[in-house]
Design a protein around this motif. Structure first.
Motif, mmCIF file in Angstrom:
data_model
loop_
_atom_site.group_PDB
_atom_site.id
_atom_site.type_symbol
_atom_site.label_atom_id
_atom_site.label_comp_id
_atom_site.label_asym_id
_atom_site.label_seq_id
_atom_site.Cartn_x
_atom_site.Cartn_y
_atom_site.Cartn_z
ATOM 1 N N ILE A 15 1.024 -1.132 -0.071
ATOM 2 C CA ILE A 15 -0.183 0.005 0.016
ATOM 3 C C ILE A 15 0.668 1.318 0.017
ATOM 4 N N VAL A 16 2.346 1.153 1.039
ATOM 5 C CA VAL A 16 2.819 2.247 1.024
ATOM 6 C C VAL A 16 3.736 2.674 -0.852
ATOM 7 N N ILE A 20 3.071 5.908 -2.881
ATOM 8 C CA ILE A 20 4.270 6.421 -3.283
ATOM 9 C C ILE A 20 4.179 6.425 -5.419
ATOM 10 N N GLY A 21 4.135 5.763 -5.749
ATOM 11 C CA GLY A 21 3.698 5.839 -6.938
ATOM 12 C C GLY A 21 2.917 6.798 -7.349
ATOM 13 N N GLY A 26 2.281 11.772 -9.573
ATOM 14 C CA GLY A 26 1.403 12.646 -10.025
ATOM 15 C C GLY A 26 2.102 14.518 -10.254
ATOM 16 N N VAL A 27 3.226 14.560 -9.310
ATOM 17 C CA VAL A 27 4.289 15.358 -9.621
ATOM 18 C C VAL A 27 5.193 15.103 -10.983
ATOM 19 N N LEU A 28 5.276 14.309 -11.714
ATOM 20 C CA LEU A 28 5.333 13.891 -13.017
ATOM 21 C C LEU A 28 4.505 15.016 -13.989
ATOM 22 N N LYS A 29 3.391 13.967 -14.160
ATOM 23 C CA LYS A 29 2.454 14.493 -14.912
ATOM 24 C C LYS A 29 1.793 16.653 -14.628
ATOM 25 N N GLY A 30 2.216 16.924 -13.342
ATOM 26 C CA GLY A 30 2.400 18.202 -12.832
ATOM 27 C C GLY A 30 3.524 19.547 -13.691
#
Length: 233
Positions: A15-16, A20-21, A26-30
């Motif tokens: 789950i962790v 993290i993935g 989300g960061v990369l897409k942003g």
């Protein structure tokens, strides 16, 4: 009694890792969206300038910056003191500033299109924000592309629009968006910052400045280095 050692189960670890993935994704897409937005802004800068030229020509049958009747056509405007007014050529360095003096046609282009209601921005030439800037703060400029002595060898088009301080990765994306995807061919070309035009070109425009830089091919562009991007229109 034996001590019980607590720890994470495989499910908890999984789950962790999933969380993290998702966060990394989300960061990369942003970042991708930010990059895409910047490239769109750069592209809009280049696409708007032909509209300014054609809009001014429709109104006054002349070119902004080169208009010999500008003071009567556009009240409050200034006529260029460097260049031959009314010869259908926007003369002067694309990166001319107020400090460069005398007033180049290429520099006054911006005042004329703004006072004509075609573009937004300061109309006082000494204003620190007079020259338009791109999304990364680099200046944008225009000049006629003198085919007999071009600023950039092989540059196409009647006019040349340049925008400075564009990172290499954006420059390549921009060329793919607006041209052929190769930064040293076609209508859009990339050069090192500080291009001032060739001696021959500047002589043709009545100027005396240094020789400009050569185009940089896509394979040689450093993504983290700033460049000047020019488009022939």
């Amino acid at each position: 009694m034996p001590n019980k050692q607590s720890g994470f189960t495989l499910v908890e670890i999984a789950i962790v890792l999933v969380i993290i993935g998702l966060l990394l994704g989300g960061v990369l897409k942003g970042q991708e969206l930010i990059n895409s937005a910047k490239v769109k802004n750069f592209a809009t800068d280049f696409r708007n300038i032909p509209l300014f030229i054609y809009g001014y020509q429709d109104k006054f049958k002349s070119l902004p910056g080169d208009d010999a009747r500008v003071t009567s056509n556009v009240p409050g405007s200034t006529a260029a003191t460097n260049g031959t007014l009314g010869n259908a050529v926007i003369e002067g360095r694309w990166d001319a500033t107020f400090a460069t003096g005398p007033l180049f046609e290429s520099f006054l282009f911006w005042q004329h299109v703004r006072l004509a209601g075609l573009a937004a921005g300061p109309t006082v030439t000494s204003d620190s924000n007079y020259l338009p800037k791109n999304a990364d703060g680099g200046i944008i400029g225009i000049t006629s592309n003198v085919t007999s002595a071009p600023y950039i060898a092989g540059m196409r088009g009647t006019y040349m629009v340049c925008s400075t301080s564009i990172l290499g990765n954006y420059a390549k994306q921009l060329d793919t968006t607006l041209d052929d995807g190769c930064t040293n061919t076609g209508s859009m070309m990339v050069v090192a910052n500080g291009l001032a035009g060739t001696t021959t070109n500047n002589t043709a425009l009545g100027l005396t400045t240094t020789t400009g830089s050569a185009c940089v091919g896509s394979a040689a562009i450093d993504d983290s280095t700033s460049y000047t991007v020019c488009l022939g229109i």
